[in-house]
Design an enzyme around this catalytic site. Sequence first.
Site, mmCIF file in Angstrom:
data_model
loop_
_atom_site.group_PDB
_atom_site.id
_atom_site.type_symbol
_atom_site.label_atom_id
_atom_site.label_comp_id
_atom_site.label_asym_id
_atom_site.label_seq_id
_atom_site.Cartn_x
_atom_site.Cartn_y
_atom_site.Cartn_z
ATOM 1 N N ARG A 171 0.830 -1.202 0.000
ATOM 2 C CA ARG A 171 0.000 0.000 0.000
ATOM 3 C C ARG A 171 0.865 1.252 0.000
ATOM 4 N NH1 ARG A 171 -4.045 -1.008 4.853
ATOM 5 N NH2 ARG A 171 -2.153 -1.984 5.710
ATOM 6 N N ASP B 227 -0.301 -15.611 16.242
ATOM 7 C CA ASP B 227 1.054 -15.564 15.698
ATOM 8 C C ASP B 227 1.934 -16.701 16.191
ATOM 9 O OD1 ASP B 227 2.731 -13.430 14.080
ATOM 10 O OD2 ASP B 227 0.898 -12.445 14.732
ATOM 11 N N LYS C 293 0.943 -17.751 7.541
ATOM 12 C CA LYS C 293 0.172 -18.113 8.736
ATOM 13 C C LYS C 293 0.143 -16.906 9.691
ATOM 14 C CE LYS C 293 3.514 -17.877 11.617
ATOM 15 N NZ LYS C 293 3.420 -16.889 12.700
#
Length: 335
Positions: free
Chosen positions: A34, A175, A94
């Site tokens: 972005r 996480d 993940k």
Amino acid sequence: MIRWGVVGPGTIAAEFAEAMGPAGGGQIVAVASRSLARAEAFADRFGIARRYGEVAGLAADPDIDVVYVATPQSRHEQDTLAFLAAGKHVLCEKPFALDAGQARRMVQEARARGLFLMEAVWSRFLPSYRTLVEVIGSGRIGEPLLVEADFGFRMPEDPRHRLFRPELGGGALLDLGIYPVQLCSLVLGPVAHVVADGVIGQTGVDEQVAAVLRHSGGKLGVVKAAIRTNMACTARIAGTDGSIDLPAFMHWPQALTITTHAGGTERIDASYEGSGLRFEIDEVHHCLALGLTESPAMTLDETIALASTLDAIRAQIPAGGTRSTPSSNAAGSVL
């Protein structure tokens, strides 16, 4: 030569780019962020020709075969669906999604379009984990009945860091907790019931989590994760005829120790040079070469099941957890 795009040029994406060469068979040809400035810096660092300041630009690039999604997990569903809609295969970092509902939508889209999709649980493809599966399959430790695993470290509380930001899906569970939970799933099979607790910190994320997972056949997984407490970061698999120990760090161990009740201990070296991410890149290349739409070692059904287990754990943390409403019920069933 498989042509890769990368979105989210952060730390893990940099390691991924460094692993691409040793993996062989692929090349990163485009990167998106972005922030165009970040995409430019990443592209310059790794010699990538095309750089985009938006996801749409990368999705529309006709010369991309597969995209590595390395954005924060709060964007995984949105970004993955965008690339799948554009006809790209996807390797999604993940944790795959914020909850099982998102994971199901991602999987449904990939299957409807006949595209490859995989959660980047890199542990599954390391030499140590491949050896682990072989040892258990050989019957050396008998039937595995218990897995104990934890992963945690003490970080200074920083509201700006992604791990302390609820809106980015921060916290210990998604996480770090994914690593002990996926080991239980790999060794013991599907989770039937969860009992869990945890501590929510000042920024609103789960800082410590512990859970007992009941698997079919009376098997148990005991898992812990933390971002404000140092843990051993090891794992142990106990079977009817022996055990396997995974030293720190349990998600990328360099060796395994096998102890059998019949006597004797063996240490199996599973070390490797360079980045371990190259093994998951190899898996993607292998699957694409065979025309597979998912990896046999990290199936999409298991990815959904893992997300459901994380939902069930989060639902039992006081204050309701830190992220989107989990799709499992508070009683802890993940069936």
